[in-house]
Design a protein around this motif. Structure first.
Motif, PDB file in Angstrom:
ATOM      1  N   ASP A  20       0.834  -1.196   0.000  1.00 57.20           N
ATOM      2  CA  ASP A  20       0.000   0.000   0.000  1.00 57.20           C
ATOM      3  C   ASP A  20       0.873   1.253   0.000  1.00 57.20           C
ATOM      4  N   GLY A  21       0.231   2.385  -0.125  1.00 54.88           N
ATOM      5  CA  GLY A  21       0.944   3.652  -0.223  1.00 54.88           C
ATOM      6  C   GLY A  21       1.797   3.973   0.988  1.00 54.88           C
ATOM      7  N   ARG A  22       1.330   3.571   2.185  1.00 57.17           N
ATOM      8  CA  ARG A  22       2.110   3.845   3.403  1.00 57.17           C
ATOM      9  C   ARG A  22       3.447   3.126   3.382  1.00 57.17           C
ATOM     10  N   ARG A  23       3.449   1.879   2.946  1.00 60.33           N
ATOM     11  CA  ARG A  23       4.697   1.114   2.876  1.00 60.33           C
ATOM     12  C   ARG A  23       5.657   1.758   1.881  1.00 60.33           C
ATOM     13  N   SER A  24       5.138   2.155   0.726  1.00 58.73           N
ATOM     14  CA  SER A  24       5.981   2.830  -0.266  1.00 58.73           C
ATOM     15  C   SER A  24       6.569   4.112   0.305  1.00 58.73           C
ATOM     16  N   LEU A  25       5.765   4.851   1.065  1.00 55.04           N
ATOM     17  CA  LEU A  25       6.245   6.094   1.655  1.00 55.04           C
ATOM     18  C   LEU A  25       7.357   5.834   2.677  1.00 55.04           C
ATOM     19  N   VAL A  26       7.188   4.840   3.537  1.00 59.93           N
ATOM     20  CA  VAL A  26       8.212   4.512   4.540  1.00 59.93           C
ATOM     21  C   VAL A  26       9.495   4.042   3.858  1.00 59.93           C
ATOM     22  N   SER A  61      17.714  15.962  -2.478  1.00 58.14           N
ATOM     23  CA  SER A  61      16.853  15.087  -1.668  1.00 58.14           C
ATOM     24  C   SER A  61      15.381  15.300  -1.963  1.00 58.14           C
ATOM     25  N   ILE A  62      14.970  16.531  -2.047  1.00 54.32           N
ATOM     26  CA  ILE A  62      13.557  16.817  -2.293  1.00 54.32           C
ATOM     27  C   ILE A  62      13.132  16.297  -3.668  1.00 54.32           C
ATOM     28  N   SER A  63      13.901  16.629  -4.684  1.00 57.31           N
ATOM     29  CA  SER A  63      13.521  16.197  -6.029  1.00 57.31           C
ATOM     30  C   SER A  63      13.613  14.680  -6.183  1.00 57.31           C
ATOM     31  N   SER A  64      14.650  14.078  -5.682  1.00 54.06           N
ATOM     32  CA  SER A  64      14.813  12.625  -5.816  1.00 54.06           C
ATOM     33  C   SER A  64      13.748  11.854  -5.039  1.00 54.06           C
ATOM     34  N   THR A  65      13.360  12.339  -3.870  1.00 54.86           N
ATOM     35  CA  THR A  65      12.330  11.673  -3.074  1.00 54.86           C
ATOM     36  C   THR A  65      11.001  11.667  -3.815  1.00 54.86           C
ATOM     37  N   LEU A  66      10.631  12.785  -4.371  1.00 53.56           N
ATOM     38  CA  LEU A  66       9.373  12.860  -5.109  1.00 53.56           C
ATOM     39  C   LEU A  66       9.400  11.966  -6.351  1.00 53.56           C
ATOM     40  N   ILE A  67      10.497  11.973  -7.053  1.00 52.19           N
ATOM     41  CA  ILE A  67      10.621  11.132  -8.246  1.00 52.19           C
ATOM     42  C   ILE A  67      10.563   9.648  -7.871  1.00 52.19           C
ATOM     43  N   VAL A  70       6.877   8.595  -6.906  1.00 49.75           N
ATOM     44  CA  VAL A  70       6.054   8.453  -8.108  1.00 49.75           C
ATOM     45  C   VAL A  70       6.441   7.175  -8.859  1.00 49.75           C
ATOM     46  N   HIS A  71       7.711   6.915  -8.969  1.00 44.43           N
ATOM     47  CA  HIS A  71       8.202   5.713  -9.641  1.00 44.43           C
ATOM     48  C   HIS A  71       7.690   4.446  -8.952  1.00 44.43           C
ATOM     49  N   GLU A  72       7.762   4.393  -7.648  1.00 40.18           N
ATOM     50  CA  GLU A  72       7.281   3.241  -6.874  1.00 40.18           C
ATOM     51  C   GLU A  72       5.796   3.012  -7.097  1.00 40.18           C
ATOM     52  N   ARG A  73       5.008   4.068  -7.003  1.00 38.49           N
ATOM     53  CA  ARG A  73       3.558   3.941  -7.157  1.00 38.49           C
ATOM     54  C   ARG A  73       3.205   3.547  -8.593  1.00 38.49           C
ATOM     55  N   PHE A  74       3.916   4.054  -9.552  1.00 35.09           N
ATOM     56  CA  PHE A  74       3.692   3.687 -10.948  1.00 35.09           C
ATOM     57  C   PHE A  74       3.930   2.194 -11.141  1.00 35.09           C
ATOM     58  N   TRP A  75       5.046   1.699 -10.649  1.00 31.82           N
ATOM     59  CA  TRP A  75       5.381   0.287 -10.828  1.00 31.82           C
ATOM     60  C   TRP A  75       4.464  -0.620 -10.024  1.00 31.82           C
ATOM     61  N   ASP A  76       3.877  -0.125  -8.950  1.00 35.31           N
ATOM     62  CA  ASP A  76       2.952  -0.936  -8.168  1.00 35.31           C
ATOM     63  C   ASP A  76       1.687  -1.234  -8.975  1.00 35.31           C
ATOM     64  N   ARG A  77       1.382  -0.426  -9.963  1.00 32.17           N
ATOM     65  CA  ARG A  77       0.189  -0.611 -10.801  1.00 32.17           C
ATOM     66  C   ARG A  77       0.445  -1.524 -11.991  1.00 32.17           C
ATOM     67  N   ILE A  78       1.682  -1.899 -12.222  1.00 35.40           N
ATOM     68  CA  ILE A  78       2.033  -2.737 -13.377  1.00 35.40           C
ATOM     69  C   ILE A  78       2.144  -4.192 -12.926  1.00 35.40           C
ATOM     70  N   GLY A  79       1.424  -5.042 -13.610  1.00 41.68           N
ATOM     71  CA  GLY A  79       1.426  -6.459 -13.241  1.00 41.68           C
ATOM     72  C   GLY A  79       2.565  -7.252 -13.845  1.00 41.68           C
ATOM     73  N   TRP A  80       3.265  -6.669 -14.805  1.00 40.68           N
ATOM     74  CA  TRP A  80       4.332  -7.375 -15.507  1.00 40.68           C
ATOM     75  C   TRP A  80       5.381  -7.915 -14.523  1.00 40.68           C
ATOM     76  N   GLY A  81       5.715  -9.177 -14.673  1.00 39.15           N
ATOM     77  CA  GLY A  81       6.753  -9.782 -13.860  1.00 39.15           C
ATOM     78  C   GLY A  81       6.274 -10.293 -12.516  1.00 39.15           C
TER      79      GLY A  81
END
Length: 84
Positions: A20-26, A61-67, A70-81
């Protein structure tokens, strides 16, 4: 009397691969702490200046954290693999 509905039990693999989103955030924040330490050491080694180090690391840090988030959440929606 309530009718019991059968829930489809999710596999252990599903639990490992879907978060879930909380785990990705942590995960994002703990990873960021490690990167801040490494970047600080590298920038200070090259510049020898605390103010430059703080500025570069803060912007990075700010820019890399946001990127990364977003990358984590994007890949969480992809079922490939995942074998889904």
């Amino acid at each position: 009397m309530k009718k019991k509905t059968k829930r489809k039990k999710k596999s252990a693999l599903h639990h490992l691969l879907h978060e879930d989103g909380r785990r990705s955030l942590v995960k994002t924040m703990t990873f960021r702490v490690l990167i801040i330490a490494a970047n600080s050491a590298i920038v200070y080694t090259f510049t020898g200046q605390y103010d430059v180090t703080i500025g570069v690391v803060a912007i990075s840090s700010i820019s890399s954290t946001l990127i990364y988030l977003v990358h984590e959440r994007f890949w969480d929606r992809i079922g490939w693999g995942r074998g889904e």
